[in-house]
Design a protein around this motif. Structure first.
Motif, PDB file in Angstrom:
ATOM      1  N   PRO A 216       2.208  14.252  -2.776  1.00 14.39           N
ATOM      2  CA  PRO A 216       1.919  15.152  -3.903  1.00 14.39           C
ATOM      3  C   PRO A 216       3.125  15.285  -4.832  1.00 14.39           C
ATOM      4  N   GLY A 217       2.828  15.244  -6.132  1.00  8.42           N
ATOM      5  CA  GLY A 217       3.900  15.403  -7.107  1.00  8.42           C
ATOM      6  C   GLY A 217       4.490  14.091  -7.590  1.00  8.42           C
ATOM      7  N   GLN A 218       4.175  12.984  -6.910  1.00  8.61           N
ATOM      8  CA  GLN A 218       4.691  11.679  -7.320  1.00  8.61           C
ATOM      9  C   GLN A 218       3.709  11.010  -8.284  1.00  8.61           C
ATOM     10  N   VAL A 219       4.236  10.242  -9.220  1.00  7.50           N
ATOM     11  CA  VAL A 219       3.409   9.631 -10.262  1.00  7.50           C
ATOM     12  C   VAL A 219       3.343   8.125 -10.043  1.00  7.50           C
ATOM     13  N   GLY A 220       2.127   7.589 -10.020  1.00  8.85           N
ATOM     14  CA  GLY A 220       1.929   6.159  -9.810  1.00  8.85           C
ATOM     15  C   GLY A 220       1.968   5.390 -11.108  1.00  8.85           C
ATOM     16  N   ASP A 221       3.127   5.247 -11.692  1.00  9.89           N
ATOM     17  CA  ASP A 221       3.269   4.526 -12.951  1.00  9.89           C
ATOM     18  C   ASP A 221       4.102   3.265 -12.748  1.00  9.89           C
ATOM     19  N   GLU A 222       4.399   2.565 -13.840  1.00  5.54           N
ATOM     20  CA  GLU A 222       5.162   1.319 -13.756  1.00  5.54           C
ATOM     21  C   GLU A 222       6.549   1.546 -13.180  1.00  5.54           C
ATOM     22  N   ALA A 223       7.125   2.693 -13.507  1.00  8.17           N
ATOM     23  CA  ALA A 223       8.457   3.001 -12.973  1.00  8.17           C
ATOM     24  C   ALA A 223       8.403   3.117 -11.440  1.00  8.17           C
ATOM     25  N   MET A 224       7.317   3.713 -10.915  1.00  9.73           N
ATOM     26  CA  MET A 224       7.179   3.842  -9.466  1.00  9.73           C
ATOM     27  C   MET A 224       6.953   2.469  -8.829  1.00  9.73           C
TER      28      MET A 224
ATOM     29  N   HIS B 260      10.186   4.882   2.180  1.00  9.12           N
ATOM     30  CA  HIS B 260      10.506   5.488   0.885  1.00  9.12           C
ATOM     31  C   HIS B 260       9.938   6.906   0.832  1.00  9.12           C
ATOM     32  N   PRO B 261      10.706   7.874   0.396  1.00 11.20           N
ATOM     33  CA  PRO B 261      10.252   9.284   0.423  1.00 11.20           C
ATOM     34  C   PRO B 261       9.051   9.587  -0.457  1.00 11.20           C
ATOM     35  N   ALA B 262       8.694   8.699  -1.372  1.00 13.74           N
ATOM     36  CA  ALA B 262       7.547   8.973  -2.249  1.00 13.74           C
ATOM     37  C   ALA B 262       6.225   8.545  -1.630  1.00 13.74           C
ATOM     38  N   VAL B 263       6.265   7.770  -0.558  1.00  7.58           N
ATOM     39  CA  VAL B 263       5.055   7.152  -0.002  1.00  7.58           C
ATOM     40  C   VAL B 263       4.503   7.972   1.161  1.00  7.58           C
ATOM     41  N   ALA B 264       3.210   8.314   1.073  1.00  5.32           N
ATOM     42  CA  ALA B 264       2.532   9.029   2.161  1.00  5.32           C
ATOM     43  C   ALA B 264       1.859   8.045   3.115  1.00  5.32           C
TER      44      ALA B 264
ATOM     45  N   PHE C 245      -2.109   2.098  -6.766  1.00  6.74           N
ATOM     46  CA  PHE C 245      -2.043   3.473  -6.267  1.00  6.74           C
ATOM     47  C   PHE C 245      -3.459   4.041  -6.117  1.00  6.74           C
ATOM     48  N   VAL C 246      -3.727   4.637  -4.962  1.00  7.18           N
ATOM     49  CA  VAL C 246      -5.043   5.211  -4.673  1.00  7.18           C
ATOM     50  C   VAL C 246      -4.847   6.594  -4.054  1.00  7.18           C
ATOM     51  N   SER C 247      -5.948   7.350  -3.979  1.00  8.87           N
ATOM     52  CA  SER C 247      -5.862   8.710  -3.423  1.00  8.87           C
ATOM     53  C   SER C 247      -6.008   8.728  -1.909  1.00  8.87           C
ATOM     54  N   SER C 248      -6.640   7.681  -1.332  1.00  7.61           N
ATOM     55  CA  SER C 248      -6.802   7.628   0.119  1.00  7.61           C
ATOM     56  C   SER C 248      -7.065   6.183   0.536  1.00  7.61           C
ATOM     57  N   LEU C 249      -6.880   5.916   1.840  1.00  7.87           N
ATOM     58  CA  LEU C 249      -7.113   4.584   2.391  1.00  7.87           C
ATOM     59  C   LEU C 249      -8.343   4.599   3.288  1.00  7.87           C
ATOM     60  N   PRO C 250      -9.080   3.497   3.325  1.00 13.17           N
ATOM     61  CA  PRO C 250     -10.252   3.438   4.214  1.00 13.17           C
ATOM     62  C   PRO C 250      -9.816   3.293   5.666  1.00 13.17           C
ATOM     63  N   ARG C 251     -10.271   4.201   6.512  1.00 14.71           N
ATOM     64  CA  ARG C 251      -9.918   4.165   7.927  1.00 14.71           C
ATOM     65  C   ARG C 251     -11.178   4.350   8.766  1.00 14.71           C
ATOM     66  N   THR C 252     -11.125   3.847   9.983  1.00 15.03           N
ATOM     67  CA  THR C 252     -12.207   4.095  10.928  1.00 15.03           C
ATOM     68  C   THR C 252     -12.065   5.510  11.450  1.00 15.03           C
ATOM     69  N   GLU C 253     -13.072   5.927  12.223  1.00 15.56           N
ATOM     70  CA  GLU C 253     -13.037   7.261  12.813  1.00 15.56           C
ATOM     71  C   GLU C 253     -11.874   7.429  13.786  1.00 15.56           C
TER      72      GLU C 253
ATOM     73  N   LEU D 155       9.458   1.038  -5.925  1.00 13.27           N
ATOM     74  CA  LEU D 155       9.022   0.645  -4.586  1.00 13.27           C
ATOM     75  C   LEU D 155       9.305  -0.843  -4.325  1.00 13.27           C
ATOM     76  N   GLN D 156       9.121  -1.685  -5.330  1.00 18.84           N
ATOM     77  CA  GLN D 156       9.423  -3.102  -5.157  1.00 18.84           C
ATOM     78  C   GLN D 156      10.902  -3.309  -4.846  1.00 18.84           C
ATOM     79  N   ASP D 157      11.766  -2.624  -5.587  1.00 23.98           N
ATOM     80  CA  ASP D 157      13.206  -2.743  -5.353  1.00 23.98           C
ATOM     81  C   ASP D 157      13.577  -2.214  -3.967  1.00 23.98           C
ATOM     82  N   HIS D 158      12.897  -1.156  -3.555  1.00 24.42           N
ATOM     83  CA  HIS D 158      13.161  -0.584  -2.226  1.00 24.42           C
ATOM     84  C   HIS D 158      12.853  -1.607  -1.136  1.00 24.42           C
ATOM     85  N   VAL D 159      11.712  -2.303  -1.243  1.00 25.80           N
ATOM     86  CA  VAL D 159      11.348  -3.296  -0.232  1.00 25.80           C
ATOM     87  C   VAL D 159      12.335  -4.460  -0.264  1.00 25.80           C
TER      88      VAL D 159
END
Length: 546
Positions: A495-503, A467-471, A526-534, A507-511
C-alpha cells in the motif's frame, strides 16, 4: 542404492474393487522401498485403528486430541465419535469396504472425525476443497463414483447442484447442522459407539487425493493404509519430531495432503493435539490465536508467513517453536523476514500429493540458506537429465524420488509422465550441491530459457521480494523473437507504492544488483492480486494466460 524391502501382503478386505481395478498397470507403478525399521508394517493394518491403538498404548487416551473454540475431545472421546460415524455409514447407508465417500468441509472437528470414520470403516475417503464449485465437484464425483457424501451444512448448495447432474451420489449426510434431526451428530447419537475397525489389508485403499490444480485438470492420487503409515515413519519422525505436548495449528485444508498429514495424521501419530478455529484465518488472527491457544507447531504457506511477520513482531508468539512451510517454494527473503520477527528458523519442505507428504526437508539446525534441505530418511532423491541419468552435483536437472510412497493415479494416462522406471518425477527442476542439499529452481515447465541461459522463476521472485516496495510477485517466461524467452514479473506492490515507470526501473535495478544481470525481469506488470489455489500455491499457468 537402497535395496527394496519385501513387505508382507494380506487378502484385501475391500469387496468393492472399483479403485483397485483402476490402478496403473504394473509397468507404470512406482517402486516402493521400506528401508527403515518402522516401515515394516503388518500385512493387515487399518490406518485409523493403528493411530488410535498407538495413542492408547502410550497412555494418551485421556489427552486432548481435537480442539476448537467450543470443545476439546480426548483421544478416547474422539474414537467413540469416529466409531459412531462408521456405524452410520455401514449400518444406515449400507456401505461396504472399498465404497468411496466424498467429504466436503473446511478444517473443523466435524471434518476430521468424518475422515477418520470413513477410513476406520474400510471405505475410501475422497476429501474435496471447500471452495470448489458444482462443476468441479461434478468432475470428482464422475471420476470417484461416490454414492455417499458427508458435507458441512454451510457448503451444501454447490454439492446439491453437482448431485443433480451426477445422481450416482445418492445420499448426502450433513454435519454442523445443529438442531437438525438429520444432522450427522444426531444420527450418531442413536449408535452405540462400539465398532470393530475394518480388517483392511495394509495395501487396501485408504484415500484418493485430487490434485489442487495448479497446472490444469485435477488428477486423483491413490494412497493405501500402508502408504500413510510409512509416511509417518519418515518426515514426522526424523525432521518434525512432534511430542504429545504439542498443540498444532495451521491453514492447509484437510483435503490437501499437506494439511491432512500436518493437521490430523501426524499429530495423532505423535499423540499431540490439533486446534481448528471457529473463524477464518487472516494473518493477524492466526498470530493472535497462536498465543491464545498456546500453539507450538504451525503449518502454512510462505505467502501467509510473510503476511504474518509484521503481526508476530507486534504481538509475539511465545509458545511457538516449529514453523513448517510447504505447498510452494519458500523464498529466502520470507525465511529471513520470519526469523527476524520471531527468532524461529523455518522448517521448509517439498512434497507432493502423489507422494502423500514431504520427502525433502531440513530441521532448523540443519538449514542451509537457499536450500530446501536434504532427502528425508526413508527416501532417495537425485537430479537427472532427460534420459534419467544422474547429473553432476551443481547441475540443474529434473528431480527423481523413490521411497515408501509413490504415485498411483486413478485411471489416468498421465501416470506415464510421473513414474518412469519405478522413480517418481514430481515435475521440479533442482540443483543438488556437494553436501547433498537440494536447491529448488522451478517447476520443470516453469524454467525460463533466455538467450541460452536457464533462469528459475522462484529465484527472481525471491530477489524481488527483498525490495521493500514488493508485497507479492510471480515470475514467468514469455516468448521473445530475439531471446527465445524473456523474464516477466507480475508484481503486487505494498500500500502506498505506485506502479509507474520509475518503479519498474527501480525493481529492475534491484534485481540486477542481487542476481546475474541476465536474470532481471525485462517486463514488469503491476496487479492488485495474484491467482492462487485454495492451498496458497501460485498458479503460474494462469499468469501465462492472455
Amino acid at each position: 542404492m537402497t535395496t527394496p524391502t519385501p513387505t508382507a501382503t494380506a487378502p484385501s478386505a475391500q469387496t468393492d474393487r472399483f479403485v483397485h481395478d483402476r490402478l496403473p498397470p504394473q509397468a507404470l507403478l512406482p517402486e516402493l522401498r521400506y528401508p527403515l525399521p518402522g516401515m515394516h508394517i503388518p500385512a493387515q493394518a487399518n490406518l485409523v485403528d493403528t493411530l488410535f491403538s498407538k495413542a492408547f498404548a502410550n497412555g494418551h487416551g485421556d489427552r486432548p486430541m481435537l480442539r476448537s473454540d467450543r470443545i476439546t475431545l480426548s483421544y478416547a472421546e474422539a474414537l467413540e465419535r469416529v466409531n459412531r460415524i462408521a456405524q452410520v455409514l455401514t449400518e444406515d447407508c449400507k456401505l461396504v469396504p472399498g465404497n468411496r465417500v466424498l467429504l466436503r468441509g473446511g478444517n473443523s472437528i466435524g471434518m476430521a472425525l468424518a475422515w477418520l470414520g470413513v477410513v476406520q470403516a474400510g471405505l475410501v475417503a475422497v476429501a474435496t476443497m471447500p471452495l470448489l464449485r458444482a462443476k468441479e465437484l461434478g468432475e470428482i464425483i464422475e471420476k470417484a463414483q461416490p454414492t455417499v457424501a458427508i458435507c458441512d451444512a454451510t457448503l451444501l448448495d454447490e454439492l446439491a447442484q453437482a448431485q443433480v447432474a451426477h445422481p450416482v451420489l445418492g445420499t448426502v449426510l450433513k454435519f454442523n447442522a445443529l438442531g437438525d434431526p438429520q444432522d450427522l451428530g444426531a444420527l450418531c447419537a442413536a449408535k452405540s459407539g462400539q465398532f470393530t475397525p475394518c480388517a483392511t489389508a495394509a495395501d487396501d485403499i485408504a484415500m484418493m487425493a485430487f490434485t489442487s490444480g495448479t497446472t490444469g485438470t485435477p488428477k486423483a492420487a491413490v494412497h493405501t493404509h500402508r502408504d500413510v503409515l510409512a509416511a509417518c515413519e519418515a518426515w514426522p519422525r526424523h525432521v518434525l519430531q512432534a511430542t504429545p505436548e504439542d498443540i498444532v495449528m495451521g491453514s492447509p485444508p484437510l483435503a490437501f495432503t499437506f494439511g491432512l498429514g500436518g493437521m490430523l495424521i501426524f499429530p495423532m501419530w505423535a499423540g499431540a493435539s490439533v486446534y481448528y478455529p471457529g473463524v477464518a484465518y487472516t494473518p493477524e488472527v492466526m498470530v493472535k490465536l497462536i498465543s491464545q491457544v498456546g500453539a507450538t507447531i504451525c503449518y502454512t504457506a510462505p505467502t501467509f508467513y510473510r503476511q504474518m511477520a509484521v503481526f508476530a513482531k507486534q504481538h509475539g508468539v511465545p509458545t511457538l517453536r516449529t514453523c513448517v512451510s510447504a505447498g510452494e517454494g519458500l523464498p529466502d527473503a520470507t525465511r529471513q523476514l520470519w526469523k527476524e520477527a520471531t527468532g524461529i528458523e523455518m522448517t521448509d519442505g517439498i512434497g507432493a500429493t502423489e507422494m502423500f507428504h514431504i520427502f525433502i526437508s531440513a530441521a532448523p539446525a540443519d538449514v542451509r540458506r537457499g536450500a530446501i534441505g536434504k532427502v528425508v530418511p526413508g527416501y532417495t532423491a537425485k537430479v537427472v537429465d532427460d534420459l534419467g541419468q544422474e547429473v553432476p552435483r551443481g547441475t540443474v536437472g529434473k528431480l527423481a524420488v523413490i521411497g515408501p510412497t509413490g504415485c498411483r493415479y486413478l485411471a489416468d494416462v498421465r501416470q506415464a509422465n510421473y513414474v518412469k522406471d519405478g522413480w517418481n518425477y514430481p515435475g521440479d527442476a533442482f540443483l543438488q550441491d556437494a553436501d547433498g542439499y537440494f536447491f529448488f529452481q522451478a517447476r520443470a515447465d516453469d524454467m525460463i530459457i533466455t538467450s541460452g541461459y536457464n533462469v528459475g522463476g522462484p529465484e527472481v521472485e525471491d530477489a524481488l521480494l527483498k525490495h521493500p516496495a514488493v508485497a507479492e510477485c510471480g515470475v514467468i517466461g514469455v516468448p521473445d523473437e530475439e531471446r527465445g524467452m524473456i523474464v516477466k514479473a507480475i508484481v503486487v506492490l505494498k500500500p502506498g507504492q505506485v506502479g509507474d515507470e520509475a518503479m519498474v526501473k527501480l525493481l529492475q535495478d534491484h534485481v540486477k544488483t542481487t542476481l546475474a544481470p541476465f536474470k532481471y525481469p525485462r517486463q514488469i506488470k503491476f496487479v492488485s492480486s495474484l491467482p492462487r489455489t485454495e492451498t496458497g500455491k501460485l498458479q503460474r499457468f494462469r499468469l501465462r494466460q492472455p
